[in-house]
Scaffold this motif. Structure first.
Motif, PDB file in Angstrom:
ATOM      1  N   ALA A 122       0.815  -1.217   0.000  1.00  0.00           N
ATOM      2  CA  ALA A 122       0.000   0.000   0.000  1.00  0.00           C
ATOM      3  C   ALA A 122       0.850   1.269   0.000  1.00  0.00           C
ATOM      4  O   ALA A 122       0.577   2.207  -0.762  1.00  0.00           O
ATOM      5  N   LYS A 123       1.887   1.325   0.818  1.00  0.00           N
ATOM      6  CA  LYS A 123       2.664   2.550   0.949  1.00  0.00           C
ATOM      7  C   LYS A 123       3.554   2.789  -0.270  1.00  0.00           C
ATOM      8  O   LYS A 123       3.771   3.933  -0.673  1.00  0.00           O
ATOM      9  N   SER A 124       4.048   1.737  -0.884  1.00  0.00           N
ATOM     10  CA  SER A 124       4.799   1.908  -2.130  1.00  0.00           C
ATOM     11  C   SER A 124       3.877   2.353  -3.258  1.00  0.00           C
ATOM     12  O   SER A 124       4.275   3.139  -4.135  1.00  0.00           O
ATOM     13  N   SER A 125       2.640   1.873  -3.234  1.00  0.00           N
ATOM     14  CA  SER A 125       1.656   2.292  -4.240  1.00  0.00           C
ATOM     15  C   SER A 125       1.387   3.786  -4.137  1.00  0.00           C
ATOM     16  O   SER A 125       1.231   4.475  -5.153  1.00  0.00           O
ATOM     17  N   VAL A 126       1.311   4.283  -2.913  1.00  0.00           N
ATOM     18  CA  VAL A 126       1.107   5.714  -2.705  1.00  0.00           C
ATOM     19  C   VAL A 126       2.257   6.511  -3.319  1.00  0.00           C
ATOM     20  O   VAL A 126       2.047   7.526  -3.992  1.00  0.00           O
ATOM     21  N   ALA A 127       3.488   6.048  -3.125  1.00  0.00           N
ATOM     22  CA  ALA A 127       4.658   6.762  -3.642  1.00  0.00           C
ATOM     23  C   ALA A 127       4.686   6.752  -5.174  1.00  0.00           C
ATOM     24  O   ALA A 127       4.930   7.782  -5.810  1.00  0.00           O
ATOM     25  N   ILE A 128       4.424   5.587  -5.792  1.00  0.00           N
ATOM     26  CA  ILE A 128       4.411   5.514  -7.263  1.00  0.00           C
ATOM     27  C   ILE A 128       3.260   6.326  -7.827  1.00  0.00           C
ATOM     28  O   ILE A 128       3.367   6.931  -8.901  1.00  0.00           O
ATOM     29  N   SER A 129       2.149   6.340  -7.096  1.00  0.00           N
ATOM     30  CA  SER A 129       1.001   7.139  -7.533  1.00  0.00           C
ATOM     31  C   SER A 129       1.389   8.603  -7.689  1.00  0.00           C
ATOM     32  O   SER A 129       0.928   9.279  -8.619  1.00  0.00           O
ATOM     33  N   LYS A 130       2.216   9.112  -6.785  1.00  0.00           N
ATOM     34  CA  LYS A 130       2.656  10.500  -6.888  1.00  0.00           C
ATOM     35  C   LYS A 130       3.458  10.743  -8.169  1.00  0.00           C
ATOM     36  O   LYS A 130       3.361  11.810  -8.782  1.00  0.00           O
ATOM     37  N   CYS A 131       4.261   9.764  -8.580  1.00  0.00           N
ATOM     38  CA  CYS A 131       5.003   9.884  -9.846  1.00  0.00           C
ATOM     39  C   CYS A 131       4.032   9.960 -11.028  1.00  0.00           C
ATOM     40  O   CYS A 131       4.229  10.748 -11.963  1.00  0.00           O
ATOM     41  N   MET A 132       2.975   9.154 -10.972  1.00  0.00           N
ATOM     42  CA  MET A 132       1.983   9.146 -12.045  1.00  0.00           C
ATOM     43  C   MET A 132       1.207  10.457 -12.081  1.00  0.00           C
ATOM     44  O   MET A 132       0.930  11.009 -13.154  1.00  0.00           O
ATOM     45  N   ILE A 133       0.851  10.979 -10.906  1.00  0.00           N
ATOM     46  CA  ILE A 133       0.137  12.251 -10.841  1.00  0.00           C
ATOM     47  C   ILE A 133       0.997  13.372 -11.409  1.00  0.00           C
ATOM     48  O   ILE A 133       0.509  14.242 -12.139  1.00  0.00           O
ATOM     49  N   THR A 134       2.287  13.336 -11.095  1.00  0.00           N
ATOM     50  CA  THR A 134       3.195  14.359 -11.612  1.00  0.00           C
ATOM     51  C   THR A 134       3.243  14.342 -13.133  1.00  0.00           C
ATOM     52  O   THR A 134       3.244  15.396 -13.779  1.00  0.00           O
ATOM     53  N   GLY A 135       3.268  13.150 -13.725  1.00  0.00           N
ATOM     54  CA  GLY A 135       3.281  13.052 -15.182  1.00  0.00           C
ATOM     55  C   GLY A 135       2.030  13.630 -15.816  1.00  0.00           C
ATOM     56  O   GLY A 135       2.105  14.429 -16.761  1.00  0.00           O
ATOM     57  N   ALA A 136       0.856  13.238 -15.290  1.00  0.00           N
ATOM     58  CA  ALA A 136      -0.408  13.741 -15.840  1.00  0.00           C
ATOM     59  C   ALA A 136      -0.532  15.250 -15.626  1.00  0.00           C
ATOM     60  O   ALA A 136      -0.989  15.975 -16.529  1.00  0.00           O
ATOM     61  N   ALA A 137      -0.134  15.728 -14.442  1.00  0.00           N
ATOM     62  CA  ALA A 137      -0.247  17.158 -14.149  1.00  0.00           C
ATOM     63  C   ALA A 137       0.696  17.978 -15.025  1.00  0.00           C
ATOM     64  O   ALA A 137       0.323  19.042 -15.528  1.00  0.00           O
ATOM     65  N   ALA A 138       1.930  17.494 -15.215  1.00  0.00           N
ATOM     66  CA  ALA A 138       2.894  18.219 -16.046  1.00  0.00           C
ATOM     67  C   ALA A 138       2.399  18.326 -17.487  1.00  0.00           C
ATOM     68  O   ALA A 138       2.518  19.385 -18.125  1.00  0.00           O
ATOM     69  N   ALA A 139       1.811  17.240 -18.007  1.00  0.00           N
ATOM     70  CA  ALA A 139       1.281  17.271 -19.370  1.00  0.00           C
ATOM     71  C   ALA A 139       0.118  18.252 -19.476  1.00  0.00           C
ATOM     72  O   ALA A 139      -0.002  18.991 -20.465  1.00  0.00           O
ATOM     73  N   THR A 140      -0.738  18.281 -18.460  1.00  0.00           N
ATOM     74  CA  THR A 140      -1.890  19.185 -18.474  1.00  0.00           C
ATOM     75  C   THR A 140      -1.451  20.643 -18.428  1.00  0.00           C
ATOM     76  O   THR A 140      -1.980  21.490 -19.152  1.00  0.00           O
ATOM     77  N   VAL A 141      -0.473  20.951 -17.572  1.00  0.00           N
ATOM     78  CA  VAL A 141       0.032  22.323 -17.489  1.00  0.00           C
ATOM     79  C   VAL A 141       0.679  22.735 -18.806  1.00  0.00           C
ATOM     80  O   VAL A 141       0.461  23.852 -19.295  1.00  0.00           O
ATOM     81  N   TYR A 142       1.458  21.850 -19.381  1.00  0.00           N
ATOM     82  CA  TYR A 142       2.091  22.125 -20.675  1.00  0.00           C
ATOM     83  C   TYR A 142       1.042  22.436 -21.740  1.00  0.00           C
ATOM     84  O   TYR A 142       1.190  23.363 -22.541  1.00  0.00           O
ATOM     85  N   TYR A 143      -0.054  21.663 -21.722  1.00  0.00           N
ATOM     86  CA  TYR A 143      -1.140  21.862 -22.691  1.00  0.00           C
ATOM     87  C   TYR A 143      -1.831  23.212 -22.483  1.00  0.00           C
ATOM     88  O   TYR A 143      -2.242  23.871 -23.446  1.00  0.00           O
ATOM     89  N   ASN A 144      -1.961  23.626 -21.218  1.00  0.00           N
ATOM     90  CA  ASN A 144      -2.728  24.830 -20.895  1.00  0.00           C
ATOM     91  C   ASN A 144      -1.911  26.114 -20.899  1.00  0.00           C
ATOM     92  O   ASN A 144      -2.470  27.187 -20.649  1.00  0.00           O
ATOM     93  N   LEU A 145      -0.620  26.024 -21.170  1.00  0.00           N
ATOM     94  CA  LEU A 145       0.224  27.217 -21.094  1.00  0.00           C
ATOM     95  C   LEU A 145      -0.236  28.330 -22.021  1.00  0.00           C
ATOM     96  O   LEU A 145      -0.099  29.513 -21.698  1.00  0.00           O
ATOM     97  N   ASP A 146      -0.782  27.991 -23.188  1.00  0.00           N
ATOM     98  CA  ASP A 146      -1.215  29.026 -24.116  1.00  0.00           C
ATOM     99  C   ASP A 146      -2.736  29.081 -24.293  1.00  0.00           C
ATOM    100  O   ASP A 146      -3.237  29.708 -25.221  1.00  0.00           O
TER     101      ASP A 146
END
Length: 485
Positions: A122-146
């Motif tokens: 469970a606790k390792s899943s939480v940590a990897i989940s944060k890596c996945m959230i960072t990827g999706a969030a970074a792509a969304t911010v990149y898309y919304n920059l303009d």
């Protein structure tokens, strides 16, 4: 035809995006380099884990003999192609697509997938989940920059709103990560179910309300269109002869709203620089704390030093909003009038959002998204701004969990790439749907659906794990962070 300055602005915007992509590639290369170091440590880790597993006493002995320590063991399955990877990739992709569209990250879907399908603890899943959230969030911010605000001449990301919430959000992440080590799973499960059901209900009610308003707006627009078609306009000479003495008021030409501008014009660089400075200072304090002996005086000094760093920026922004020197433009006229108690409550909620994110491995958007909607922020702006703020907090969690060695780098990097691609796809498809239907409330319904699914999945997994621990009579109390290694 685009003039020379337009070409220069467009070139600078493309160069900026190119630099961002290069940065991601550099980070990826650093991750791959770190993977080799992890492989060298793998044998030592596996031997220690095997020793721990073979030396675990009987549950009854554990329960009676050790009352202040849990038997938590990291479970990291080997990375090999098979049905688990395929199914996990599909679930992760869909979760990131829906999460990026709703502005919540998708962690509530990632954690159960990593636990039930891939096989992480469970606790390792939480940590990897944060890596996945960072990827999706970074792509969304990149898309919304303009991208632009749907009705006002401003970016779709409200940087002033982010400046009020992001520092406390980042501060809360550190507290949440510490609570993740200390708190027993049953408390986390109960808090999660209560919080998510409440947030899902609030978002659903807000979505229904917005849908009704959009329906009324569409009917009013159709009625106006019909009246313009049915009622013939009088000829120009009739109008001029009927009011010969009236002064003609010159018409002011309406400036067309920009649908899209270059990145350089669309980013508030001062606010962005301040947000990045807060992130960088707290990251430096976290790294320095990691190299201090746990629970020593330097450790606690570095830990508590994060409070003035984050609070000073939030207090400064709150004072500027209260005095009217700054405003939350996406709220319209309501964004200029602020009361002290509201600013205090919003700052506290930003802290709580970060704590929940760090504790449960989720994005702070699960709280920020519904909160922004309640504040009267349009759905598109709410989703974009929540994701923007969440990018800072999620990336900080990734660094903290990496320093704690809570996830395997190859798995984390693979799912980071999956969710990054999914973030782009989700943003593109949702924008197409909104343009086709003319209803931004679609974003709110996606937000509510994602939170509800997350509550069911995470709550179900947590309850099942809690029942198993009760049957095995395992320790279910608090852990001591000073004894964590």
């Amino acid at each position: 035809m685009m003039d020379r300055s337009g070409y220069k602005s467009k070139y600078c915007g493309l160069r900026l995006r190119g630099n961002i992509l290069v940065g991601l590639v550099v980070i990826a290369s650093m991750v791959i380099a770190a993977e080799s170091r992890l492989k060298q440590e793998a044998s030592t880790h596996n031997e220690a884990q095997y020793h721990n597993m073979t030396s675990i006493p009987h549950p009854a002995q554990l329960h009676h003999g050790n009352k202040n320590h849990s038997d938590y063991i990291q479970v990291w399955p080997k990375m090999k192609f098979g049905w688990k990877i395929v199914v996990g990739t599909i679930v992760g992709f869909l979760g990131a697509a829906f999460g990026s569209a709703g502005g919540v990250g998708g962690g509530g879907i990632f954690v159960p997938m990593l636990t039930l399908i891939i096989g992480f603890d469970a606790k390792s899943s939480v940590a990897i989940s944060k890596c996945m959230i960072t990827g999706a969030a970074a792509a969304t911010v990149y898309y919304n920059l303009d991208q632009r605000h749907p009705t006002i001449e401003m970016p779709v990301i409200d940087y002033e709103l982010a400046l009020l919430f992001q520092p406390m959000l980042v501060l809360g992440v550190g507290i949440g990560v510490a609570f993740n080590v200390i708190f027993p799973d049953w408390i986390i499960t109960i808090l999660l179910i209560i919080l998510f059901l409440f947030m899902s209900t609030k978002a659903l009610l807000k979505g229904i309300e917005t849908w009704k308003k959009e329906t009324l707006t569409k009917k009013e627009a159709a009625r106006c269109l019909e009246s313009n078609v049915l009622v013939p306009k009088p000829p120009p000479e009739t109008l001029s002869n009927s009011t010969p003495t009236e002064a003609k008021v010159p018409k002011v030409p309406k400036v067309p709203k920009k649908a899209k501008v270059s990145v350089l014009e669309n980013v508030y660089w001062k606010a962005l620089g301040l947000l990045f400075a807060v992130w960088l200072m707290i990251l430096a304090l976290q790294i320095a704390k990691n190299y201090s002996r746990i629970c020593s005086l330097p450790y606690w000094l570095l830990d508590f030093s994060q409070i003035p760093v984050a609070a000073s920026v939030t207090v400064y922004q709150a004072i500027c909003l209260y005095n009217g020197r700054r405003k939350i433009a996406s709220k319209g006229e309501a964004g200029t009038n602020w009361r002290v108690h509201k600013l205090i409550v919003y700052s506290i909620l930003g802290l709580v959002a970060g704590m929940v994110g760090g504790l449960l491995g989720l994005g702070g958007g699960f709280i920020l998204g519904p909160l922004f909607l309640e504040m009267g922020i349009p759905p598109q702006v709410s989703s974009a701004t929540a994701t923007f703020a969440m990018t800072f907090s999620a990336s900080l969690s990734v660094v903290e969990y990496y320093l704690l060695k809570r996830f395997p780098v190859p798995y984390a990097f693979y799912f980071f790439v999956v969710t990054t691609v999914a973030g782009f796809v989700g943003q593109h498809l949702v924008k197409k749907v909104i343009n086709m239907l003319g209803r931004a409330s679609i974003i709110i319904f996606i937000l509510s659906f994602t939170i509800l699914v997350s509550a069911i999945l995470l709550g179900g997994v947590g309850l099942a794990d809690m029942i198993k621990k009760i049957e095995r009579k395992e320790y279910m109390g608090f852990d001591n962070i000073c004894s964590y290694s």
